[in-house]
Design an enzyme around this catalytic site. Structure first.
Site, PDB file in Angstrom:
ATOM      1  N   LYS A 143       0.859  -1.188   0.000  1.00  0.00           N
ATOM      2  CA  LYS A 143       0.000   0.000   0.000  1.00  0.00           C
ATOM      3  C   LYS A 143       0.894   1.236   0.000  1.00  0.00           C
ATOM      4  O   LYS A 143       1.093   1.899   1.015  1.00  0.00           O
ATOM      5  CB  LYS A 143      -0.929  -0.018   1.213  1.00  0.00           C
ATOM      6  CG  LYS A 143      -1.913  -1.182   1.187  1.00  0.00           C
ATOM      7  CD  LYS A 143      -2.748  -1.242   2.451  1.00  0.00           C
ATOM      8  CE  LYS A 143      -3.705  -2.437   2.423  1.00  0.00           C
ATOM      9  NZ  LYS A 143      -4.487  -2.567   3.669  1.00  0.00           N
ATOM     10  N   THR A 144       1.437   1.522  -1.172  1.00  0.00           N
ATOM     11  CA  THR A 144       2.368   2.626  -1.329  1.00  0.00           C
ATOM     12  C   THR A 144       1.854   3.586  -2.406  1.00  0.00           C
ATOM     13  O   THR A 144       0.921   3.277  -3.139  1.00  0.00           O
ATOM     14  CB  THR A 144       3.758   2.104  -1.732  1.00  0.00           C
ATOM     15  OG1 THR A 144       3.633   1.297  -2.913  1.00  0.00           O
ATOM     16  CG2 THR A 144       4.368   1.259  -0.614  1.00  0.00           C
TER      17      THR A 144
END
Length: 293
Positions: A143-144
């Site tokens: 989750k970047t």
């Protein structure tokens, strides 16, 4: 550990050029105002935190023929209130023409502020784990921010946590949608082994103990227990380790710095947290050229 040695210069330079192209797509009007006068700017920290992102900061200014001299290194803690009163911390100096310094200023500061915020969050969680004597690893997730993953994963490492897989090519993670598409965990793992071969690890996201047992028997290397409560974990993890002592057990789902301690137990190997990169406060840094009177 100098994590900057992980960074391929070709990848970093490519990213820097894209970032600068985004910020300067045509005329640099402000640069024309200040011109090519040689200047020195000071990089100052206005909030406490862990420094991270120096290789990317350097690459921005190297692209613009500027030189950076650091007084701190990535992983160092800095605090403008350390002396008891507020005094911005001198982190580095940047030397070059005025127009080039200002051309890279905002891009470089954005990188450093974001990376340092992530490293600070990672350091906080790592220290909580150490203080509780937990021997497992705290890890990030995928989750970047699109286009910024290399910076964010690097910052997690600088902060003392594990980066987890870098991308879809790094490891096969079978989540609920993969399993539902194939019909069951066993079929999904079998297909994963066919495409991944012997060199790629397989992780399976499991929502129940029954699914975890199926994943183990199917040949998964890692079992992720997703959205379990801290109360459920010790007994479930103990039973799974009794079935397969070699299995790596990862726990994930809604874990924050304030709740992570309740998930620490000797049977959990990995605690993965999207919180390391999501909703992380940036560390306030700024760049100032000496004022001419």
């Amino acid at each position: 550990m100098d994590y900057s040695q992980l960074l391929p210069a070709c990848a970093v330079n490519k990213m820097v050029r894209l970032w600068l192209d985004e910020d300067i797509p045509s005329f640099d009007f402000g640069g024309a105002v200040v011109g090519d006068k040689m200047e020195e700017a000071t990089l100052l920290g206005k909030a406490k935190g862990v420094l991270a992102g120096a290789p990317f900061f350097n690459a921005v200014f190297q692209e613009l023929d500027c030189k950076v001299h650091w007084f701190f290194k990535d992983g160092d803690w800095f605090d403008p209130h350390e002396s008891g009163s507020f005094k911005p911390v001198l982190l580095a100096t940047v030397t070059g023409t005025a127009r080039n310094i200002l051309m890279g200023e905002r891009t470089a500061l954005n990188i450093l502020a974001r990376a340092s915020g992530i490293a600070t969050q990672a350091r906080k969680v790592k220290e909580i784990a150490d203080n509780h004597g937990w021997k497992g690893k705290v890890a990030g997730t995928r989750k970047t921010t699109p286009g910024f993953r290399l910076v964010e994963k690097y910052a997690i490492l600088v902060g003392g946590c594990d980066a987890h897989r870098m991308d879809l090519s790094s490891m096969i993670m079978l989540k609920d949608n993969h399993v539902w598409s194939q019909g069951n965990i066993t079929k999904a793992v079998k297909r994963a082994k066919e495409v991944g071969g012997f060199a790629v690890k397989i992780e399976v996201e499991c929502r129940s103990e029954e699914e975890a047992v199926e994943a183990i028997h199917a040949g998964a290397d890692i079992v992720m227990l997703d959205n379990y409560t801290p109360e459920q974990l010790p007994d479930v993890c103990k039973r799974l380790k009794e079935i397969a002592p070699h299995i790596i057990l990862e726990v994930s789902g809604g874990i924050t710095p304030s709740t992570c301690h309740s998930y620490f137990n000797p049977y959990v190997d990995i605690l993965s947290m999207g919180n390391l990169t999501q909703s992380v406060p940036h560390i306030d840094v700024f760049l100032k050229i000496k004022r001419n009177k």
